[in-house]
Design a protein around this motif. Structure first.
Motif, PDB file in Angstrom:
ATOM      1  N   VAL A 118       5.215   6.399  -2.663  1.00 30.90           N
ATOM      2  CA  VAL A 118       4.217   5.390  -2.331  1.00 30.90           C
ATOM      3  C   VAL A 118       4.926   4.179  -1.721  1.00 30.90           C
ATOM      4  CG1 VAL A 118       2.427   3.860  -3.233  1.00 30.90           C
ATOM      5  CG2 VAL A 118       2.666   6.184  -4.148  1.00 30.90           C
ATOM      6  N   ILE A 119       4.456   3.771  -0.563  1.00 28.62           N
ATOM      7  CA  ILE A 119       5.011   2.608   0.145  1.00 28.62           C
ATOM      8  C   ILE A 119       4.162   1.367  -0.121  1.00 28.62           C
ATOM      9  CG2 ILE A 119       5.662   1.697   2.413  1.00 28.62           C
ATOM     10  CD1 ILE A 119       7.308   4.181   1.421  1.00 28.62           C
ATOM     11  N   ALA A 120       2.836   1.528  -0.119  1.00 28.94           N
ATOM     12  CA  ALA A 120       1.907   0.417  -0.382  1.00 28.94           C
ATOM     13  C   ALA A 120       0.682   0.977  -1.095  1.00 28.94           C
ATOM     14  CB  ALA A 120       1.503  -0.277   0.914  1.00 28.94           C
ATOM     15  N   SER A 121       0.160   0.211  -2.044  1.00 27.95           N
ATOM     16  CA  SER A 121      -1.015   0.632  -2.823  1.00 27.95           C
ATOM     17  C   SER A 121      -2.151  -0.359  -2.656  1.00 27.95           C
ATOM     18  CB  SER A 121      -0.659   0.698  -4.313  1.00 27.95           C
ATOM     19  OG  SER A 121       0.305   1.674  -4.548  1.00 27.95           O
ATOM     20  N   ASP A 122      -3.343   0.086  -3.088  1.00 26.88           N
ATOM     21  CA  ASP A 122      -4.540  -0.762  -3.071  1.00 26.88           C
ATOM     22  C   ASP A 122      -4.905  -1.235  -1.671  1.00 26.88           C
ATOM     23  OD1 ASP A 122      -4.750  -0.588  -5.912  1.00 26.88           O
ATOM     24  OD2 ASP A 122      -3.216  -2.149  -6.074  1.00 26.88           O
ATOM     25  N   VAL A 123      -4.803  -0.311  -0.702  1.00 34.99           N
ATOM     26  CA  VAL A 123      -5.167  -0.618   0.671  1.00 34.99           C
ATOM     27  C   VAL A 123      -6.031   0.511   1.240  1.00 34.99           C
ATOM     28  CG1 VAL A 123      -3.147  -2.045   1.171  1.00 34.99           C
ATOM     29  CG2 VAL A 123      -3.021   0.418   1.550  1.00 34.99           C
ATOM     30  N   SER A 124      -7.077   0.131   1.970  1.00 34.22           N
ATOM     31  CA  SER A 124      -7.809   1.116   2.749  1.00 34.22           C
ATOM     32  C   SER A 124      -7.036   1.302   4.038  1.00 34.22           C
ATOM     33  CB  SER A 124      -9.220   0.614   3.055  1.00 34.22           C
ATOM     34  OG  SER A 124      -9.979   0.560   1.876  1.00 34.22           O
ATOM     35  N   CYS A 125      -6.953   2.536   4.521  1.00 34.25           N
ATOM     36  CA  CYS A 125      -6.110   2.786   5.691  1.00 34.25           C
ATOM     37  C   CYS A 125      -6.657   3.925   6.528  1.00 34.25           C
ATOM     38  CB  CYS A 125      -4.686   3.079   5.252  1.00 34.25           C
ATOM     39  SG  CYS A 125      -4.552   4.299   3.923  1.00 34.25           S
ATOM     40  N   ASN A 126      -6.353   3.874   7.817  1.00 34.45           N
ATOM     41  CA  ASN A 126      -6.851   4.875   8.751  1.00 34.45           C
ATOM     42  C   ASN A 126      -5.737   5.409   9.646  1.00 34.45           C
ATOM     43  OD1 ASN A 126      -8.957   6.358  10.175  1.00 34.45           O
ATOM     44  ND2 ASN A 126      -8.598   4.911  11.825  1.00 34.45           N
ATOM     45  N   ASP A 127      -5.196   4.588  10.509  1.00 36.43           N
ATOM     46  CA  ASP A 127      -4.124   5.000  11.414  1.00 36.43           C
ATOM     47  C   ASP A 127      -2.910   4.120  11.187  1.00 36.43           C
ATOM     48  OD1 ASP A 127      -5.280   7.195  12.715  1.00 36.43           O
ATOM     49  OD2 ASP A 127      -6.409   5.883  14.049  1.00 36.43           O
ATOM     50  N   ILE A 128      -1.741   4.640  11.571  1.00 34.89           N
ATOM     51  CA  ILE A 128      -0.478   3.997  11.203  1.00 34.89           C
ATOM     52  C   ILE A 128       0.524   4.094  12.342  1.00 34.89           C
ATOM     53  CG2 ILE A 128       0.408   6.142  10.174  1.00 34.89           C
ATOM     54  CD1 ILE A 128       1.718   4.398   7.986  1.00 34.89           C
TER      55      ILE A 128
END
Length: 182
Positions: A118-128
């Motif tokens: 896990v790099i980052a938590s508690d985030v909504s995400c789509n493209d990177i």
């Protein structure tokens, strides 16, 4: 139609990885080559990413799976299962496959065996997108914002107030390009 889309994505990724971002399709496809079906039966494919060996990875978001197309054989195999609806993918400078694991609200880095950190938590995400220096940017269309994660894991919102979707860096890494879904 979905199969043809997958073929287009595979051709784009395998023939001209980052250069295809600002080239017409006619300059990416190989003259005289026909379309070739590499896989079918997927629900919704997303996030094509190519590793240093030319293998193409893509997700089937609703099925929570990541697949790998072997650069040598062209065969499709399951890379990771139960991926929490991972969608956007990109390889980082360290060779790891970064993904938007939106079902768990995480940015992760997949290892070669399909497990992840896990790099980052508690985030909504789509493209990177992952920069050469390890900085990460990702889109969060639902909350109308773009995030940045430093190589040390510090996260912050860097843009908000519109509906971002796709994200990429220019070839020199100097400009972040984000599409607006509206």
């Amino acid at each position: 139609m979905r199969s043809r889309t997958l073929v287009i994505l595979v051709l784009l990724c395998t023939t001209a990885t980052a250069r295809a971002q600002d080239m017409p399709l006619s300059q990416v496809l190989i003259d005289g080559e026909d379309w070739r079906l590499v896989g079918e039966g997927y629900t919704f494919t997303e996030g094509p990413a190519v590793d240093a060996h030319g293998n193409v990875f893509f997700t089937d978001v609703p099925e929570s799976k990541i697949y790998r197309i072997d650069a040598v054989t062209g065969k499709v195999a399951l890379f990771a299962d139960d991926t929490a609806k991972t969608n956007g993918l990109m390889f980082g400078p360290d060779g790891r496959l970064f993904g938007c694991r939106n079902g768990d609200k995480q940015i992760v880095a997949y290892k070669t065996d399909g497990t992840y950190d896990v790099i980052a938590s508690d985030v909504s995400c789509n493209d990177i997108v992952v920069a050469r220096d390890g900085h990460i940017w990702f889109t969060d269309p639902g909350n109308q914002q773009v995030w940045h994660v430093s190589p040390q894991g510090e996260k912050r919102v860097v843009a908000k107030g519109w509906r971002p979707n796709g994200v990429i860096l220019t070839r020199d890494g100097g400009t972040l390009v984000v599409t607006d879904s509206n």
